[in-house]
Design a protein around this motif. Structure first.
Motif, PDB file in Angstrom:
ATOM      1  N   LEU A 168      34.822 -37.784 -34.119  1.00 30.58           N
ATOM      2  CA  LEU A 168      34.700 -37.204 -32.779  1.00 30.58           C
ATOM      3  C   LEU A 168      33.583 -36.166 -32.726  1.00 30.58           C
ATOM      4  N   ALA A 169      33.376 -35.451 -33.836  1.00 32.44           N
ATOM      5  CA  ALA A 169      32.330 -34.430 -33.861  1.00 32.44           C
ATOM      6  C   ALA A 169      30.939 -35.059 -33.946  1.00 32.44           C
ATOM      7  N   LEU A 170      30.814 -36.128 -34.746  1.00 35.71           N
ATOM      8  CA  LEU A 170      29.494 -36.755 -34.928  1.00 35.71           C
ATOM      9  C   LEU A 170      29.094 -37.629 -33.749  1.00 35.71           C
ATOM     10  N   HIS A 171      30.103 -38.177 -33.035  1.00 34.87           N
ATOM     11  CA  HIS A 171      29.808 -39.180 -31.988  1.00 34.87           C
ATOM     12  C   HIS A 171      30.550 -38.854 -30.693  1.00 34.87           C
ATOM     13  N   PRO A 172      30.174 -37.749 -30.034  1.00 27.94           N
ATOM     14  CA  PRO A 172      30.940 -37.323 -28.852  1.00 27.94           C
ATOM     15  C   PRO A 172      30.941 -38.334 -27.712  1.00 27.94           C
ATOM     16  N   THR A 173      29.919 -39.174 -27.605  1.00 28.96           N
ATOM     17  CA  THR A 173      29.910 -40.135 -26.484  1.00 28.96           C
ATOM     18  C   THR A 173      30.682 -41.414 -26.816  1.00 28.96           C
ATOM     19  N   ALA A 174      31.050 -41.593 -28.083  1.00 33.69           N
ATOM     20  CA  ALA A 174      31.704 -42.844 -28.487  1.00 33.69           C
ATOM     21  C   ALA A 174      33.221 -42.820 -28.275  1.00 33.69           C
TER      22      ALA A 174
ATOM     23  N   VAL B 290      34.246 -49.346 -24.610  1.00 40.21           N
ATOM     24  CA  VAL B 290      33.148 -48.888 -25.460  1.00 40.21           C
ATOM     25  C   VAL B 290      32.036 -48.326 -24.575  1.00 40.21           C
ATOM     26  N   CYS B 291      31.465 -47.208 -25.005  1.00 40.97           N
ATOM     27  CA  CYS B 291      30.357 -46.607 -24.262  1.00 40.97           C
ATOM     28  C   CYS B 291      29.251 -47.653 -24.097  1.00 40.97           C
ATOM     29  N   ALA B 292      28.765 -47.806 -22.869  1.00 40.37           N
ATOM     30  CA  ALA B 292      27.785 -48.860 -22.577  1.00 40.37           C
ATOM     31  C   ALA B 292      26.521 -48.718 -23.432  1.00 40.37           C
ATOM     32  N   GLN B 293      26.230 -47.508 -23.893  1.00 40.23           N
ATOM     33  CA  GLN B 293      25.008 -47.299 -24.688  1.00 40.23           C
ATOM     34  C   GLN B 293      25.211 -47.524 -26.185  1.00 40.23           C
ATOM     35  N   ASN B 294      26.425 -47.844 -26.581  1.00 38.83           N
ATOM     36  CA  ASN B 294      26.752 -47.950 -28.016  1.00 38.83           C
ATOM     37  C   ASN B 294      26.513 -49.394 -28.502  1.00 38.83           C
ATOM     38  N   ALA B 295      25.236 -49.728 -28.652  1.00 44.17           N
ATOM     39  CA  ALA B 295      24.867 -51.127 -28.935  1.00 44.17           C
ATOM     40  C   ALA B 295      25.469 -51.643 -30.245  1.00 44.17           C
ATOM     41  N   ALA B 296      25.500 -50.814 -31.280  1.00 46.38           N
ATOM     42  CA  ALA B 296      26.025 -51.277 -32.581  1.00 46.38           C
ATOM     43  C   ALA B 296      27.502 -51.656 -32.450  1.00 46.38           C
ATOM     44  N   ALA B 297      28.252 -50.842 -31.698  1.00 49.41           N
ATOM     45  CA  ALA B 297      29.681 -51.135 -31.535  1.00 49.41           C
ATOM     46  C   ALA B 297      29.869 -52.388 -30.673  1.00 49.41           C
ATOM     47  N   VAL B 298      29.109 -52.491 -29.589  1.00 46.08           N
ATOM     48  CA  VAL B 298      29.250 -53.670 -28.711  1.00 46.08           C
ATOM     49  C   VAL B 298      28.964 -54.943 -29.511  1.00 46.08           C
ATOM     50  N   ARG B 299      27.914 -54.920 -30.325  1.00 43.81           N
ATOM     51  CA  ARG B 299      27.592 -56.120 -31.133  1.00 43.81           C
ATOM     52  C   ARG B 299      28.726 -56.450 -32.101  1.00 43.81           C
ATOM     53  N   THR B 300      29.306 -55.418 -32.692  1.00 45.08           N
ATOM     54  CA  THR B 300      30.431 -55.644 -33.606  1.00 45.08           C
ATOM     55  C   THR B 300      31.580 -56.335 -32.859  1.00 45.08           C
TER      56      THR B 300
END
Ligand SMILES: CC(C)(COP(=O)(O)OP(=O)(O)OC[C@H]1O[C@@H](n2cnc3c(N)ncnc32)[C@H](O)[C@@H]1OP(=O)(O)O)[C@@H](O)C(=O)NCCC(=O)NCCS
Length: 181
Positions: free
Chosen positions: A33-39, A134-144
């Motif tokens: 949560l600290a490293l990825h606040p938008t995720a 998933v945050c729309a900008q989180n391309a790595a997660a969306v691909r996963t």
């Protein structure tokens, strides 16, 4: 459940959590949560005060929830949580949360493995649809998630505000058990 898997970082264990994982789980979640606040929708402060002993114990998968982790002996390095709806009209659905791989363990397919394991667990409980956001900008997660068979079915506009910026959330689902749209 416990499964030994081979990664480029050596042998690791994919398993559900138990009460003794509480502090390591709390630390990994706060780091995420600290490293990825938008995720994620929670804040590190909220995670710090949660009852992780109860969450880790409930994560064993005997009830309506499971937390799958990758245990690399010295540390937990990745996690995925899943919750089965308890509501009578939603006997078919499950929701994935908290997908995270620690930075030095990324790119080894751990999330894909964890998400697919969580989906398999939900299917074994008779669930036929799994959803996540998933945050729309989180391309790595969306691909996963796409690799795991998820498809976007909607967008929640301005789902969260982080540091004064609005972020949209993609709503994704995966149908199981031969059900098609
Ligand atoms: C998104 C995330 C969960 C993916 O986990 P992972 O275990 O690395 O998943 P994968 O191994 O399948 O790799 C995902 C992508 O990152 C790439 N990658 C490779 N090495 C990497 C590294 N060192 N660091 C970051 N990404 C890397 C992979 O090549 C892959 O890209 P591709 O989809 O173009 O093939 C992970 O990056 C993460 O924890 N991010 C921060 C938290 C987050 O966004 N969680 C999702 C909330 S919805």
């Amino acid at each position: 459940m416990t499964e030994i898997i081979k990664t480029s970082g050596g042998l690791v264990t994919l398993r559900t959590t138990r009460r003794e994982d509480a502090e390591r789980l709390r630390a990994m979640r706060i780091e995420a949560l600290a490293l990825h606040p938008t995720a994620f929708s929670s804040s590190p402060e909220e995670a710090a005060t949660e009852d992780w002993a109860a969450r880790a114990a409930d994560g064993c998968g005997d009830g309506l929830t499971a937390i799958f982790v990758v245990d690399a002996a010295e540390e937990l390095v990745a996690m995925t949580g899943i919750l089965l709806s308890a509501k009578p009209k939603f006997p078919h659905s499950a929701f994935i949360w908290g997908v995270y791989t620690r930075p030095t363990w990324r790119g080894r397919g751990l999330s894909e493995r964890l998400v697919n394991t969580a989906v398999g667990w939900a299917a074994s409980k008779g669930r036929t649809i799994v959803r996540l956001g998933v945050c729309a900008q989180n391309a790595a997660a969306v691909r996963t998630y796409v690799r795991c068979g998820f498809r976007v079915y909607g967008v929640e506009r301005a789902s969260a505000v982080v540091d004064g910026m609005e972020y949209d959330e993609l709503l994704m689902d995966r149908r199981m058990g031969g059900v098609t749209r």
